[in-house]
Design a protein around this motif. Structure first.
Motif, mmCIF file in Angstrom:
data_model
loop_
_atom_site.group_PDB
_atom_site.id
_atom_site.type_symbol
_atom_site.label_atom_id
_atom_site.label_comp_id
_atom_site.label_asym_id
_atom_site.label_seq_id
_atom_site.Cartn_x
_atom_site.Cartn_y
_atom_site.Cartn_z
ATOM 1 N N LYS A 42 0.836 -1.201 0.000
ATOM 2 C CA LYS A 42 0.000 0.000 0.000
ATOM 3 C C LYS A 42 0.874 1.255 0.000
ATOM 4 O O LYS A 42 0.629 2.193 -0.761
ATOM 5 N N GLN A 43 1.891 1.273 0.829
ATOM 6 C CA GLN A 43 2.810 2.408 0.906
ATOM 7 C C GLN A 43 3.503 2.624 -0.441
ATOM 8 O O GLN A 43 3.650 3.753 -0.905
ATOM 9 N N SER A 44 3.896 1.539 -1.091
ATOM 10 C CA SER A 44 4.610 1.659 -2.368
ATOM 11 C C SER A 44 3.702 2.179 -3.481
ATOM 12 O O SER A 44 4.153 2.914 -4.353
ATOM 13 N N VAL A 45 2.417 1.831 -3.445
ATOM 14 C CA VAL A 45 1.488 2.317 -4.460
ATOM 15 C C VAL A 45 1.305 3.828 -4.327
ATOM 16 O O VAL A 45 1.202 4.539 -5.332
ATOM 17 N N LYS A 46 1.300 4.316 -3.100
ATOM 18 C CA LYS A 46 1.204 5.767 -2.894
ATOM 19 C C LYS A 46 2.391 6.481 -3.524
ATOM 20 O O LYS A 46 2.243 7.537 -4.140
ATOM 21 N N VAL A 47 3.573 5.907 -3.393
ATOM 22 C CA VAL A 47 4.763 6.489 -4.017
ATOM 23 C C VAL A 47 4.691 6.341 -5.534
ATOM 24 O O VAL A 47 5.074 7.242 -6.277
ATOM 25 N N LEU A 48 4.156 5.211 -6.006
ATOM 26 C CA LEU A 48 4.007 4.994 -7.446
ATOM 27 C C LEU A 48 3.087 6.049 -8.063
ATOM 28 O O LEU A 48 3.332 6.528 -9.171
ATOM 29 N N LYS A 49 2.041 6.428 -7.322
ATOM 30 C CA LYS A 49 1.132 7.478 -7.798
ATOM 31 C C LYS A 49 1.856 8.813 -7.972
ATOM 32 O O LYS A 49 1.478 9.613 -8.819
ATOM 33 N N ASN A 50 2.887 9.046 -7.168
ATOM 34 C CA ASN A 50 3.665 10.280 -7.283
ATOM 35 C C ASN A 50 4.783 10.161 -8.314
ATOM 36 O O ASN A 50 5.550 11.100 -8.502
ATOM 37 N N THR A 51 4.883 9.008 -8.961
ATOM 38 C CA THR A 51 5.923 8.780 -9.962
ATOM 39 C C THR A 51 5.353 8.777 -11.374
ATOM 40 O O THR A 51 5.984 9.281 -12.299
ATOM 41 N N PHE A 52 4.151 8.209 -11.539
ATOM 42 C CA PHE A 52 3.542 8.092 -12.868
ATOM 43 C C PHE A 52 2.216 8.847 -12.937
ATOM 44 O O PHE A 52 1.443 8.848 -11.978
ATOM 45 N N ALA A 53 1.957 9.436 -14.088
ATOM 46 C CA ALA A 53 0.716 10.183 -14.325
ATOM 47 C C ALA A 53 -0.336 9.263 -14.944
ATOM 48 O O ALA A 53 -0.008 8.250 -15.564
ATOM 49 N N ASP A 54 -1.587 9.629 -14.761
ATOM 50 C CA ASP A 54 -2.727 8.992 -15.423
ATOM 51 C C ASP A 54 -2.955 7.527 -15.054
ATOM 52 O O ASP A 54 -3.467 6.755 -15.852
ATOM 53 N N ILE A 55 -2.611 7.133 -13.849
ATOM 54 C CA ILE A 55 -2.850 5.751 -13.428
ATOM 55 C C ILE A 55 -4.333 5.584 -13.106
ATOM 56 O O ILE A 55 -4.937 6.415 -12.447
ATOM 57 N N LYS A 56 -4.885 4.491 -13.597
ATOM 58 C CA LYS A 56 -6.274 4.144 -13.291
ATOM 59 C C LYS A 56 -6.329 2.976 -12.302
ATOM 60 O O LYS A 56 -7.141 2.946 -11.404
ATOM 61 N N GLU A 57 -5.429 2.013 -12.515
ATOM 62 C CA GLU A 57 -5.448 0.804 -11.698
ATOM 63 C C GLU A 57 -4.053 0.204 -11.606
ATOM 64 O O GLU A 57 -3.277 0.279 -12.547
ATOM 65 N N VAL A 76 4.049 -5.706 -10.966
ATOM 66 C CA VAL A 76 2.733 -5.079 -11.105
ATOM 67 C C VAL A 76 2.287 -4.987 -12.556
ATOM 68 O O VAL A 76 3.087 -4.946 -13.476
ATOM 69 N N THR A 77 0.965 -4.931 -12.707
ATOM 70 C CA THR A 77 0.340 -4.544 -13.965
ATOM 71 C C THR A 77 -0.343 -3.215 -13.685
ATOM 72 O O THR A 77 -1.139 -3.111 -12.758
ATOM 73 N N MET A 78 0.025 -2.213 -14.475
ATOM 74 C CA MET A 78 -0.532 -0.876 -14.288
ATOM 75 C C MET A 78 -1.382 -0.534 -15.503
ATOM 76 O O MET A 78 -0.973 -0.762 -16.638
ATOM 77 N N ILE A 79 -2.570 0.012 -15.255
ATOM 78 C CA ILE A 79 -3.488 0.412 -16.328
ATOM 79 C C ILE A 79 -3.666 1.922 -16.240
ATOM 80 O O ILE A 79 -3.902 2.462 -15.157
ATOM 81 N N ASN A 80 -3.562 2.597 -17.390
ATOM 82 C CA ASN A 80 -3.738 4.051 -17.380
ATOM 83 C C ASN A 80 -5.188 4.416 -17.688
ATOM 84 O O ASN A 80 -6.029 3.545 -17.908
ATOM 85 N N LYS A 81 -5.476 5.714 -17.722
ATOM 86 C CA LYS A 81 -6.866 6.156 -17.918
ATOM 87 C C LYS A 81 -7.406 5.856 -19.317
ATOM 88 O O LYS A 81 -8.597 5.955 -19.553
ATOM 89 N N HIS A 82 -6.523 5.453 -20.236
ATOM 90 C CA HIS A 82 -6.951 5.058 -21.593
ATOM 91 C C HIS A 82 -7.098 3.539 -21.711
ATOM 92 O O HIS A 82 -7.176 3.004 -22.808
ATOM 93 N N ASN A 83 -7.095 2.863 -20.563
ATOM 94 C CA ASN A 83 -7.209 1.390 -20.476
ATOM 95 C C ASN A 83 -6.063 0.656 -21.165
ATOM 96 O O ASN A 83 -6.233 -0.478 -21.607
ATOM 97 N N LYS A 111 4.076 7.285 -18.046
ATOM 98 C CA LYS A 111 4.440 8.704 -18.140
ATOM 99 C C LYS A 111 4.850 9.208 -16.772
ATOM 100 O O LYS A 111 4.137 9.008 -15.792
ATOM 101 N N GLU A 112 5.987 9.900 -16.739
ATOM 102 C CA GLU A 112 6.408 10.488 -15.468
ATOM 103 C C GLU A 112 5.464 11.615 -15.088
ATOM 104 O O GLU A 112 4.947 12.326 -15.941
ATOM 105 N N GLY A 113 5.223 11.749 -13.816
ATOM 106 C CA GLY A 113 4.306 12.765 -13.301
ATOM 107 C C GLY A 113 3.651 12.248 -12.045
ATOM 108 O O GLY A 113 4.221 11.410 -11.343
#
Length: 131
Positions: A42-57, A76-83, A111-113
């Protein structure tokens, strides 16, 4: 003879008690390790959110702790807002609350952000939460 039987019965009872107590201790220890690992995910996902932009899942396929370095490895498998999805790994330092490294598999998805909206997270034990 009855004294010997009592002593033998007492010894057997003690061995059984120690065996059961040891099993309960090991089970509690394993459960605590799993809880700790989920907290780190959970802690790492919070940091991941501050590393990549447009994460959906984010789905954490598996995670593990490196006992020598104290760092964690997340798959991990990361999905962006464009699926669009990408599978990659990243290292995480719990004490520093930062990513150690990560593999860039697809720059258009990774994408970084930062991502400010809540994202769906599926942890390695298949429990879901919005972070």
């Amino acid at each position: 003879m009855p004294k010997k039987i009592r002593k033998l019965s007492l010894a057997i009872l003690m061995i059984i008690t120690l065996g059961i107590g040891g099993k309960v201790y090991m089970d509690k220890r394993e459960a605590q390790k799993q809880q700790d690992l989920l907290a780190v995910e959970k802690q790492s996902v919070k940091v991941l959110k501050n590393t990549f932009a447009d994460i959906k899942e984010v789905k954490i396929e598996k995670s593990a702790r490196n006992e020598m370095t104290g760092s964690y490895r997340m798959f991990v498998t990361m999905i962006n807002k464009h699926n669009e999805s990408v599978y990659f790994t990243y290292g995480f330092w719990k004490e520093r609350n930062e990513l150690g490294d990560y593999g860039v598999e697809n720059e258009s998805i990774q994408k970084e952000g930062s991502t400010v909206n809540k994202i769906r997270v599926i942890f390695s034990n298949n429990k879901e939460e919005y972070i």
